[in-house]
Structures are given as C-alpha cells and as structure tokens.
Design a protein around this motif. Sequence first.
Motif, PDB file in Angstrom:
ATOM      1  N   THR A 122       0.814  -1.223   0.000  1.00 58.83           N
ATOM      2  CA  THR A 122       0.000   0.000   0.000  1.00 58.83           C
ATOM      3  C   THR A 122       0.841   1.263   0.000  1.00 58.83           C
ATOM      4  OG1 THR A 122      -0.151  -0.214   2.414  1.00 58.83           O
ATOM      5  CG2 THR A 122      -2.015  -1.035   1.122  1.00 58.83           C
ATOM      6  N   SER A 123       2.091   1.189   0.450  1.00 58.94           N
ATOM      7  CA  SER A 123       2.937   2.384   0.522  1.00 58.94           C
ATOM      8  C   SER A 123       3.710   2.636  -0.765  1.00 58.94           C
ATOM      9  CB  SER A 123       3.927   2.268   1.686  1.00 58.94           C
ATOM     10  OG  SER A 123       4.885   1.252   1.431  1.00 58.94           O
ATOM     11  N   GLY A 124       3.817   1.615  -1.623  1.00 57.21           N
ATOM     12  CA  GLY A 124       4.560   1.760  -2.859  1.00 57.21           C
ATOM     13  C   GLY A 124       6.062   1.788  -2.685  1.00 57.21           C
ATOM     14  N   GLU A 125       6.559   1.445  -1.508  1.00 55.32           N
ATOM     15  CA  GLU A 125       7.998   1.471  -1.242  1.00 55.32           C
ATOM     16  C   GLU A 125       8.664   0.269  -1.907  1.00 55.32           C
ATOM     17  OE1 GLU A 125       8.168   3.703   3.056  1.00 55.32           O
ATOM     18  OE2 GLU A 125       7.144   1.786   2.945  1.00 55.32           O
ATOM     19  N   GLN A 126       9.765   0.528  -2.600  1.00 60.45           N
ATOM     20  CA  GLN A 126      10.401  -0.491  -3.428  1.00 60.45           C
ATOM     21  C   GLN A 126      10.926  -1.681  -2.639  1.00 60.45           C
ATOM     22  OE1 GLN A 126      10.464  -0.668  -6.834  1.00 60.45           O
ATOM     23  NE2 GLN A 126       9.073   1.091  -6.679  1.00 60.45           N
ATOM     24  N   GLU A 127      11.357  -1.455  -1.396  1.00 55.26           N
ATOM     25  CA  GLU A 127      11.949  -2.535  -0.618  1.00 55.26           C
ATOM     26  C   GLU A 127      10.912  -3.504  -0.053  1.00 55.26           C
ATOM     27  OE1 GLU A 127      12.346   1.138   2.141  1.00 55.26           O
ATOM     28  OE2 GLU A 127      11.824   0.718   0.062  1.00 55.26           O
ATOM     29  N   LYS A 128       9.646  -3.175  -0.221  1.00 58.12           N
ATOM     30  CA  LYS A 128       8.585  -4.030   0.300  1.00 58.12           C
ATOM     31  C   LYS A 128       8.061  -4.971  -0.778  1.00 58.12           C
ATOM     32  CE  LYS A 128       6.705  -1.000   3.880  1.00 58.12           C
ATOM     33  NZ  LYS A 128       5.532  -0.165   4.237  1.00 58.12           N
ATOM     34  N   ALA A 129       7.731  -6.175  -0.339  1.00 63.61           N
ATOM     35  CA  ALA A 129       7.095  -7.143  -1.237  1.00 63.61           C
ATOM     36  C   ALA A 129       5.594  -6.861  -1.280  1.00 63.61           C
ATOM     37  CB  ALA A 129       7.369  -8.554  -0.746  1.00 63.61           C
ATOM     38  N   THR A 169       8.625   8.081   5.974  1.00 60.51           N
ATOM     39  CA  THR A 169       7.561   9.070   5.957  1.00 60.51           C
ATOM     40  C   THR A 169       7.837  10.151   6.991  1.00 60.51           C
ATOM     41  OG1 THR A 169       5.191   9.447   6.332  1.00 60.51           O
ATOM     42  CG2 THR A 169       6.214   7.639   7.551  1.00 60.51           C
ATOM     43  N   GLU A 170       7.425  11.364   6.690  1.00 59.22           N
ATOM     44  CA  GLU A 170       7.591  12.467   7.643  1.00 59.22           C
ATOM     45  C   GLU A 170       6.455  12.499   8.655  1.00 59.22           C
ATOM     46  OE1 GLU A 170       8.041  16.055   5.426  1.00 59.22           O
ATOM     47  OE2 GLU A 170       9.984  15.477   4.565  1.00 59.22           O
ATOM     48  N   ASN A 171       5.337  11.916   8.292  1.00 55.04           N
ATOM     49  CA  ASN A 171       4.185  11.874   9.197  1.00 55.04           C
ATOM     50  C   ASN A 171       3.745  10.426   9.341  1.00 55.04           C
ATOM     51  OD1 ASN A 171       1.615  12.031  10.471  1.00 55.04           O
ATOM     52  ND2 ASN A 171       1.354  14.130   9.727  1.00 55.04           N
ATOM     53  N   PHE A 172       4.312   9.748  10.330  1.00 49.09           N
ATOM     54  CA  PHE A 172       4.118   8.314  10.503  1.00 49.09           C
ATOM     55  C   PHE A 172       2.641   7.946  10.668  1.00 49.09           C
ATOM     56  CE2 PHE A 172       3.705   4.631  13.313  1.00 49.09           C
ATOM     57  CZ  PHE A 172       4.410   3.685  12.592  1.00 49.09           C
ATOM     58  N   GLU A 173       1.946   8.655  11.538  1.00 50.48           N
ATOM     59  CA  GLU A 173       0.557   8.304  11.829  1.00 50.48           C
ATOM     60  C   GLU A 173      -0.348   8.526  10.623  1.00 50.48           C
ATOM     61  OE1 GLU A 173      -0.855  10.185  15.347  1.00 50.48           O
ATOM     62  OE2 GLU A 173       0.562   9.160  16.665  1.00 50.48           O
ATOM     63  N   GLU A 174      -0.156   9.647   9.927  1.00 49.51           N
ATOM     64  CA  GLU A 174      -0.986   9.918   8.757  1.00 49.51           C
ATOM     65  C   GLU A 174      -0.744   8.896   7.657  1.00 49.51           C
ATOM     66  OE1 GLU A 174      -1.591  13.390   5.345  1.00 49.51           O
ATOM     67  OE2 GLU A 174      -0.604  13.872   7.258  1.00 49.51           O
ATOM     68  N   ALA A 176       0.342   5.805   8.056  1.00 50.32           N
ATOM     69  CA  ALA A 176      -0.221   4.528   8.482  1.00 50.32           C
ATOM     70  C   ALA A 176      -1.724   4.491   8.220  1.00 50.32           C
ATOM     71  CB  ALA A 176       0.064   4.299   9.959  1.00 50.32           C
ATOM     72  N   ARG A 177      -2.401   5.579   8.544  1.00 50.29           N
ATOM     73  CA  ARG A 177      -3.846   5.634   8.304  1.00 50.29           C
ATOM     74  C   ARG A 177      -4.164   5.476   6.824  1.00 50.29           C
ATOM     75  NH1 ARG A 177      -3.518   9.434  12.623  1.00 50.29           N
ATOM     76  NH2 ARG A 177      -4.731   8.684  14.413  1.00 50.29           N
ATOM     77  N   GLU A 178      -3.372   6.139   5.970  1.00 47.93           N
ATOM     78  CA  GLU A 178      -3.614   6.043   4.528  1.00 47.93           C
ATOM     79  C   GLU A 178      -3.427   4.613   4.035  1.00 47.93           C
ATOM     80  OE1 GLU A 178      -0.944   8.848   2.833  1.00 47.93           O
ATOM     81  OE2 GLU A 178      -2.155  10.600   3.394  1.00 47.93           O
ATOM     82  N   CYS A 179      -2.365   3.945   4.518  1.00 54.68           N
ATOM     83  CA  CYS A 179      -2.112   2.560   4.102  1.00 54.68           C
ATOM     84  C   CYS A 179      -3.234   1.633   4.551  1.00 54.68           C
ATOM     85  CB  CYS A 179      -0.779   2.079   4.669  1.00 54.68           C
ATOM     86  SG  CYS A 179       0.680   2.819   3.892  1.00 54.68           S
ATOM     87  N   PHE A 180      -3.668   1.787   5.788  1.00 54.92           N
ATOM     88  CA  PHE A 180      -4.686   0.893   6.337  1.00 54.92           C
ATOM     89  C   PHE A 180      -6.057   1.159   5.728  1.00 54.92           C
ATOM     90  CE2 PHE A 180      -1.859   0.942  10.363  1.00 54.92           C
ATOM     91  CZ  PHE A 180      -0.977   0.060   9.760  1.00 54.92           C
TER      92      PHE A 180
END
Length: 230
Positions: A122-129, A169-174, A176-180
């Motif tokens: 959900t985050s689009g980060e390359q290091e994640k499967a 991310t600069e805003n961890f909580e925000e 996380a909410r977007e991913c979930f």
Amino acid sequence: MSRREEVAKNLAEITKILNGRAKLLAVSKNRPGQDVKTAYETGQRDFGENKLQELASKAQITSSCPEIRWHFIGQLQTNKVNALLKIPGLVSIHSIDSIKLLNKLLSKDPGKPIGLFLQHNTSGEQEKAGFRSFSELLEAALVLQEAQDKEGPKRFYLQGLMTMGSIRTENFEESARECFEQLRSLRDEIEAQTKHSKLELSMGMSQDYEIAIEKGADWVRIGSNIFGSR
C-alpha cells in the motif's frame, strides 16, 4: 519481575487495548523459543515468524504446546513451500505476494485448511514485497476462488489481505492511516467483485497497531511490545 511475569504483563496490557476488536498475532522473530512457550503458558495461542528456519526450530521447541497456531508472515520463496507446509500447527500464510507463489501453493495438498492472506504494497515502497495494483490483487483472488470452487475449504482458502505501514515518511501516523484505509477499501472491492466474503485484514505492528485497529484490523502483528526490544 520474572520473564514469565514480564511477558504476561505485556500480553495483558495489549489484550486490554485490543478489547476484542482485533486478534493478536505474537511475533516471536529473533526471540528464543522459550519466550514462545512462556507466552503460550500465559494464554497466547497465535504466533508469527518471518523466517522458515526459525519457525521450524520453534515449532520443534513448542511441540509440547498442542494448541499453538503458527502464522508465516515473511517473504516465502517457491522452493521453500514444501518445507513450510510440513510445519505442525501451521494455520495461515500472511505474505502471498505473487501469482507464481500462489500457484505453487495450490499445486500442493497441505492435508488441512490453510488460510492465505494476499499481501498488498500500500505504501509503494520499493523494498517491500506485495502486489502493487488492484488488478494483480483481483487476479490472485479469482485464482483462489476457482481453486476453492473445485476443492472447497479443505485445502487453501483466501482468508484476507495483509499490508504494512510506510517505512519512510515524515508523518508516521498519517501515512499509516492512509495505508490501512487503502487496504480496507481494497478488501471491500475484492468482496464486491468476487465470491469471497468476510475477508480479514492483517495490518498493524507494535508501532502502529492502535491506528490499525481504528481502521478495522482483524489481526495485529506485535513483537517488541510483548517480548521487548531485540
């Protein structure tokens, strides 16, 4: 305070926060097998590991724990499928990240129902499967639907979807909410376009599980808040 008392206290505190809203998956990676037995003795039954060798070792150590339920949460290579399915107490795999892996699993007979979670990046980060598009996710869900139509719930079945919050991310909580929220929306769309229903969400770890609960998590994967820092 003894180790047993410490683990029991941590589990009790987390259970109170969960308050029945989500199920706890105790992640024991890089912790000794005795810690798993200690948590089991205080009432925990579901445990997660992300490395096959470590899981196999701990499954052997906890062979005297008949009700233990193992969940594999790490990236699974296709050549390790046979070894994983031999683990006693294995009930689910939270990290199905490709059609290739899914088809490899479906070619096997585990001898019991095994729940599968499709992992979405959900985050689009390359290091994640994980699957990176809805179309891929839908294709995997339909492959499982076809398999379930043929085999019924005797073998593998789609238990739900899994994701992790953003690392960078600069805003961890925000973030996380977007991913979930994204995973919950994807779950709803999968249910709308397939025969699958009541799919579960595996999301949230020690640092963000309370946000995940707010967003509808069915499973939270917690390690350090139970067993301490590694």
